[in-house]
Design a protein around this motif. Sequence first.
Motif, short mmCIF file in Angstrom:
data_model
loop_
_atom_site.label_atom_id
_atom_site.label_comp_id
_atom_site.label_asym_id
_atom_site.label_seq_id
_atom_site.Cartn_x
_atom_site.Cartn_y
_atom_site.Cartn_z
N ALA A 48 0.85 -1.21 0.00
CA ALA A 48 0.00 0.00 0.00
C ALA A 48 0.87 1.25 0.00
CB ALA A 48 -0.93 -0.01 1.21
N LEU A 49 1.98 1.21 0.74
CA LEU A 49 2.89 2.37 0.77
C LEU A 49 3.54 2.56 -0.61
CD1 LEU A 49 4.74 1.95 4.20
CD2 LEU A 49 2.81 3.44 3.65
N ARG A 50 3.87 1.46 -1.25
CA ARG A 50 4.49 1.57 -2.58
C ARG A 50 3.51 2.16 -3.58
NH1 ARG A 50 6.66 -3.89 -4.24
NH2 ARG A 50 7.74 -2.70 -5.84
N GLU A 51 2.25 1.82 -3.39
CA GLU A 51 1.18 2.38 -4.22
C GLU A 51 1.10 3.90 -4.02
OE1 GLU A 51 -1.95 1.48 -6.87
OE2 GLU A 51 -0.71 -0.01 -5.89
N ALA A 52 1.22 4.32 -2.74
CA ALA A 52 1.08 5.73 -2.38
C ALA A 52 2.19 6.59 -2.96
CB ALA A 52 1.06 5.87 -0.85
N ARG A 53 3.34 5.99 -3.21
CA ARG A 53 4.48 6.80 -3.67
C ARG A 53 4.33 7.31 -5.11
NH1 ARG A 53 8.47 2.85 -4.66
NH2 ARG A 53 8.42 2.05 -6.76
#
Length: 253
Positions: free
Chosen positions: A40-45
């Motif tokens: 999810a964090l990688r998506e947010a970047r």
Amino acid sequence: MQALVAALDAAFGAAELVVLHAATSALGPIEGGVDAFVSALREARRERTLVVPTFTMHHADPPSGPEPPRGADPRTPAGMGRWVERLVPFLDARSSHPTESVGALGPHAAIVMPHPVDEPMGPRSPWARLVERDARIVLLGVGLERCSLLHHAERMAEVPYLDGSAYLVPVEMDGEPSWIEVVGNRCSEGFPRLLPRLAPETVRVLGAEALVLGARTLFDVARAALREDPRALLCSSCLDCMVARDDIAQARR
Ligand SMILES: [Zn+2]
């Protein structure tokens, strides 16, 4: 996972730079566990740059006890949460500091460079640039005591109790392993004392509450509080802060 991505998106907002401190345990059960959180964090970047402390304080000071386990990656963060360890391989940049490195993911990941060895939290550290760029600080399921930027504020306010925090950092000099002394950080348990002066926005992310603060406001409020009283960020229950109070009293004499 889409609910998690959407909730993180709301917590991160439209900020170009986000500093994240998180305890995934506070979120409640996540389908897919820590790996889903990292995804999810990688998506947010895609939308912004995420900055995460990746400290390796277990490298501080010459080892006096047993050797670290053989084969262990020396740059694996310790005590920062399992999600930080899992995120490290995906970082777009990580500062080279031997003990207080900072990682980043996203288009402005280079903000964490450079990071002088002798200034883990000083005016030329990534923390100064994060204040200058007014990064958004997100404390997800953790309190202000986890907010590393306040150590930078203490350092910039030149509080007298940091003199006793010096520690040794491993470096290489002329190809030889060596140690240099740097200013370290003291106890952070008193940082939440600053909360009444701040008005953090709160955003719900699954089972946790995220506190959201602007880096510049946080820094300015901390500086003002420390100028009024250098004891402003000390806790009332630990030995370290008792010693720090003595250091302040000594400096006043
Ligand atoms: Zn304390």
